[in-house]
Write a protein that holds these residues in place. Structure first.
Motif, PDB file in Angstrom:
ATOM      1  N   LYS A   1       0.812  -1.220   0.088  1.00 17.78           N
ATOM      2  CA  LYS A   1      -0.078   0.054   0.027  1.00 17.78           C
ATOM      3  C   LYS A   1       0.987   1.129   0.064  1.00 17.78           C
ATOM      4  O   LYS A   1       0.614   2.206  -0.862  1.00 17.78           O
ATOM      5  CB  LYS A   1      -0.960  -0.129   1.251  1.00 17.78           C
ATOM      6  N   SER A   2       2.000   1.128   0.801  1.00 16.59           N
ATOM      7  CA  SER A   2       2.904   2.296   0.865  1.00 16.59           C
ATOM      8  C   SER A   2       3.485   2.496  -0.541  1.00 16.59           C
ATOM      9  O   SER A   2       3.603   3.726  -0.958  1.00 16.59           O
ATOM     10  CB  SER A   2       4.009   2.056   1.973  1.00 16.59           C
ATOM     11  N   ALA A   3       3.926   1.344  -1.264  1.00 12.53           N
ATOM     12  CA  ALA A   3       4.429   1.773  -2.625  1.00 12.53           C
ATOM     13  C   ALA A   3       3.483   2.341  -3.577  1.00 12.53           C
ATOM     14  O   ALA A   3       3.760   3.139  -4.432  1.00 12.53           O
ATOM     15  CB  ALA A   3       4.852   0.273  -2.981  1.00 12.53           C
ATOM     16  N   GLN A   4       2.167   1.708  -3.553  1.00  8.47           N
ATOM     17  CA  GLN A   4       1.225   2.188  -4.303  1.00  8.47           C
ATOM     18  C   GLN A   4       0.903   3.802  -4.096  1.00  8.47           C
ATOM     19  O   GLN A   4       0.953   4.552  -5.184  1.00  8.47           O
ATOM     20  CB  GLN A   4      -0.112   1.679  -4.214  1.00  8.47           C
ATOM     21  N   ALA A   5       1.029   4.019  -2.792  1.00  9.87           N
ATOM     22  CA  ALA A   5       0.832   5.583  -2.591  1.00  9.87           C
ATOM     23  C   ALA A   5       2.001   6.218  -2.976  1.00  9.87           C
ATOM     24  O   ALA A   5       1.664   7.499  -3.641  1.00  9.87           O
ATOM     25  CB  ALA A   5       0.635   5.617  -1.124  1.00  9.87           C
ATOM     26  N   ARG A   6       3.118   5.972  -3.083  1.00  7.40           N
ATOM     27  CA  ARG A   6       4.257   6.629  -3.624  1.00  7.40           C
ATOM     28  C   ARG A   6       4.255   6.650  -5.018  1.00  7.40           C
ATOM     29  O   ARG A   6       4.468   8.005  -5.413  1.00  7.40           O
ATOM     30  CB  ARG A   6       5.631   5.845  -3.111  1.00  7.40           C
ATOM     31  N   ARG A   7       3.894   5.674  -5.500  1.00  6.67           N
ATOM     32  CA  ARG A   7       3.922   5.772  -7.065  1.00  6.67           C
ATOM     33  C   ARG A   7       2.695   6.595  -7.599  1.00  6.67           C
ATOM     34  O   ARG A   7       2.923   7.362  -8.546  1.00  6.67           O
ATOM     35  CB  ARG A   7       3.461   4.376  -7.835  1.00  6.67           C
ATOM     36  N   ALA A   8       1.461   6.631  -6.761  1.00  3.99           N
ATOM     37  CA  ALA A   8       0.514   7.637  -6.977  1.00  3.99           C
ATOM     38  C   ALA A   8       0.873   9.155  -6.851  1.00  3.99           C
ATOM     39  O   ALA A   8       0.690  10.072  -7.629  1.00  3.99           O
ATOM     40  CB  ALA A   8      -0.768   7.214  -6.220  1.00  3.99           C
ATOM     41  N   LYS A   9       1.564   9.593  -5.954  1.00  2.00           N
ATOM     42  CA  LYS A   9       2.101  10.619  -5.533  1.00  2.00           C
ATOM     43  C   LYS A   9       2.983  11.232  -6.312  1.00  2.00           C
ATOM     44  O   LYS A   9       3.115  12.333  -7.103  1.00  2.00           O
ATOM     45  CB  LYS A   9       2.762  10.751  -4.099  1.00  2.00           C
TER      46      LYS A   9
ATOM     47  N   ALA B   1       3.472  10.091  -9.915  1.00  3.55           N
ATOM     48  CA  ALA B   1       2.399  10.470 -11.020  1.00  3.55           C
ATOM     49  C   ALA B   1       1.963  11.858 -10.999  1.00  3.55           C
ATOM     50  O   ALA B   1       1.766  12.486 -11.973  1.00  3.55           O
ATOM     51  CB  ALA B   1       1.519   9.102 -11.215  1.00  3.55           C
ATOM     52  N   ALA B   2       1.192  11.940  -9.889  1.00  2.00           N
ATOM     53  CA  ALA B   2       0.618  13.428  -9.820  1.00  2.00           C
ATOM     54  C   ALA B   2       1.491  14.467  -9.855  1.00  2.00           C
ATOM     55  O   ALA B   2       1.422  15.303 -10.506  1.00  2.00           O
ATOM     56  CB  ALA B   2      -0.137  13.374  -8.404  1.00  2.00           C
ATOM     57  N   ALA B   3       2.584  14.253  -9.088  1.00  3.23           N
ATOM     58  CA  ALA B   3       3.757  15.344  -9.236  1.00  3.23           C
ATOM     59  C   ALA B   3       4.184  15.461 -10.479  1.00  3.23           C
ATOM     60  O   ALA B   3       4.312  16.660 -10.954  1.00  3.23           O
ATOM     61  CB  ALA B   3       4.934  15.025  -8.359  1.00  3.23           C
ATOM     62  N   LYS B   4       4.397  14.425 -11.503  1.00  2.73           N
ATOM     63  CA  LYS B   4       4.985  14.579 -12.744  1.00  2.73           C
ATOM     64  C   LYS B   4       3.819  14.974 -13.769  1.00  2.73           C
ATOM     65  O   LYS B   4       4.008  16.070 -14.845  1.00  2.73           O
ATOM     66  CB  LYS B   4       5.196  13.156 -13.081  1.00  2.73           C
ATOM     67  N   ASP B   5       2.700  14.632 -13.419  1.00  4.00           N
ATOM     68  CA  ASP B   5       1.532  15.494 -14.091  1.00  4.00           C
ATOM     69  C   ASP B   5       1.424  16.977 -13.966  1.00  4.00           C
ATOM     70  O   ASP B   5       1.235  17.922 -14.936  1.00  4.00           O
ATOM     71  CB  ASP B   5       0.241  14.630 -13.969  1.00  4.00           C
ATOM     72  N   THR B   6       1.681  17.233 -12.866  1.00  2.00           N
ATOM     73  CA  THR B   6       1.447  18.917 -12.446  1.00  2.00           C
ATOM     74  C   THR B   6       2.670  19.479 -13.102  1.00  2.00           C
ATOM     75  O   THR B   6       2.341  20.699 -13.514  1.00  2.00           O
ATOM     76  CB  THR B   6       1.546  18.861 -10.847  1.00  2.00           C
ATOM     77  N   LYS B   7       3.768  19.046 -12.918  1.00  2.00           N
ATOM     78  CA  LYS B   7       5.061  19.421 -13.757  1.00  2.00           C
ATOM     79  C   LYS B   7       4.961  19.706 -14.990  1.00  2.00           C
ATOM     80  O   LYS B   7       5.242  20.549 -15.735  1.00  2.00           O
ATOM     81  CB  LYS B   7       6.283  18.681 -13.326  1.00  2.00           C
ATOM     82  N   ARG B   8       4.042  18.551 -15.669  1.00  2.00           N
ATOM     83  CA  ARG B   8       4.177  18.639 -17.406  1.00  2.00           C
ATOM     84  C   ARG B   8       3.030  19.611 -17.493  1.00  2.00           C
ATOM     85  O   ARG B   8       3.047  20.418 -18.376  1.00  2.00           O
ATOM     86  CB  ARG B   8       3.599  17.349 -17.701  1.00  2.00           C
ATOM     87  N   ARG B   9       2.043  19.843 -16.771  1.00  2.00           N
ATOM     88  CA  ARG B   9       1.032  20.697 -17.130  1.00  2.00           C
ATOM     89  C   ARG B   9       1.421  22.289 -16.768  1.00  2.00           C
ATOM     90  O   ARG B   9       1.293  23.034 -17.727  1.00  2.00           O
ATOM     91  CB  ARG B   9      -0.152  20.522 -16.079  1.00  2.00           C
ATOM     92  N   ARG B  10       2.389  22.329 -15.846  1.00  2.00           N
ATOM     93  CA  ARG B  10       2.948  23.713 -15.652  1.00  2.00           C
ATOM     94  C   ARG B  10       3.998  24.011 -17.084  1.00  2.00           C
ATOM     95  O   ARG B  10       3.859  25.301 -17.216  1.00  2.00           O
ATOM     96  CB  ARG B  10       3.857  23.614 -14.345  1.00  2.00           C
ATOM     97  N   THR B  11       4.824  23.029 -17.237  1.00  2.00           N
ATOM     98  CA  THR B  11       5.511  23.478 -18.227  1.00  2.00           C
ATOM     99  C   THR B  11       4.866  23.739 -19.493  1.00  2.00           C
ATOM    100  O   THR B  11       5.197  24.637 -20.396  1.00  2.00           O
ATOM    101  CB  THR B  11       6.496  22.102 -18.565  1.00  2.00           C
ATOM    102  N   GLN B  12       3.800  22.925 -19.871  1.00  2.00           N
ATOM    103  CA  GLN B  12       3.290  23.215 -21.059  1.00  2.00           C
ATOM    104  C   GLN B  12       2.672  24.752 -20.960  1.00  2.00           C
ATOM    105  O   GLN B  12       2.557  25.320 -21.973  1.00  2.00           O
ATOM    106  CB  GLN B  12       1.989  22.307 -21.080  1.00  2.00           C
ATOM    107  N   ASP B  13       1.915  25.096 -19.913  1.00  2.00           N
ATOM    108  CA  ASP B  13       1.409  26.387 -19.625  1.00  2.00           C
ATOM    109  C   ASP B  13       2.472  27.320 -19.840  1.00  2.00           C
ATOM    110  O   ASP B  13       2.317  28.355 -20.622  1.00  2.00           O
ATOM    111  CB  ASP B  13       0.774  26.622 -18.354  1.00  2.00           C
ATOM    112  N   GLU B  14       3.757  27.125 -19.416  1.00  2.00           N
ATOM    113  CA  GLU B  14       4.486  28.162 -19.450  1.00  2.00           C
ATOM    114  C   GLU B  14       5.169  28.300 -20.970  1.00  2.00           C
ATOM    115  O   GLU B  14       5.197  29.303 -21.450  1.00  2.00           O
ATOM    116  CB  GLU B  14       5.901  27.749 -18.608  1.00  2.00           C
ATOM    117  N   LEU B  15       5.302  27.005 -21.683  1.00  2.00           N
ATOM    118  CA  LEU B  15       5.466  27.294 -23.035  1.00  2.00           C
ATOM    119  C   LEU B  15       4.637  27.938 -23.853  1.00  2.00           C
ATOM    120  O   LEU B  15       4.833  28.713 -24.729  1.00  2.00           O
ATOM    121  CB  LEU B  15       5.847  25.789 -23.529  1.00  2.00           C
ATOM    122  N   ALA B  16       3.284  27.538 -23.747  1.00  2.00           N
ATOM    123  CA  ALA B  16       2.121  28.226 -24.122  1.00  2.00           C
ATOM    124  C   ALA B  16       2.092  29.833 -24.023  1.00  2.00           C
ATOM    125  O   ALA B  16       2.185  30.618 -25.032  1.00  2.00           O
ATOM    126  CB  ALA B  16       0.680  27.840 -23.866  1.00  2.00           C
ATOM    127  N   GLN B  17       2.585  30.252 -22.732  1.00  2.00           N
ATOM    128  CA  GLN B  17       2.657  31.722 -22.483  1.00  2.00           C
ATOM    129  C   GLN B  17       4.002  32.241 -23.221  1.00  2.00           C
ATOM    130  O   GLN B  17       3.602  33.226 -23.880  1.00  2.00           O
ATOM    131  CB  GLN B  17       2.853  31.899 -21.033  1.00  2.00           C
TER     132      GLN B  17
END
Length: 65
Positions: free
Chosen positions: A28-36, A38-54
Motif C-alpha cells: 500500500k505504501s508503494a502504491q501511494a508513493r507511485r500515485a504521488k 505520478a501526480a507530481a509529474k502530471d502537475t509539472k508537465r501541465r505547468r511546463t506546457q502552460d509556460e511554453l504556451a505563454q
C-alpha cells in the motif's frame, strides 16, 4: 486455527500473519508513493506546457508589433 494446535504451531501462524500484514502495508505504501509521484509529474508537465504556451504567445505578440 485448530483448537488442539501446539504452541509452536500457534506461534508459526502468528508470525505468518504478522509477515502478511507488513507485506500488505509495504504494498500500500508503494502504491501511494507511485500515485504521488505520478501526480507530481502530471502537475509539472501541465505547468511546463502552460509556460511554453505563454512564452509562445508573448513571442508571437512581440513579432506582430
Amino acid at each position: 486455527m485448530h483448537p488442539d494446535a501446539s504452541e509452536a504451531q500457534i506461534e508459526a501462524v502468528a508470525e505468518s500473519l504478522r509477515k502478511a500484514h507488513y507485506t500488505e502495508l509495504a504494498l500500500k505504501s508503494a502504491q501511494a508513493r507511485r500515485a504521488k509521484s505520478a501526480a507530481a509529474k502530471d502537475t509539472k508537465r501541465r505547468r511546463t506546457q502552460d509556460e511554453l504556451a505563454q512564452y509562445t504567445a508573448s513571442k508571437s505578440e512581440r513579432a506582430a508589433a
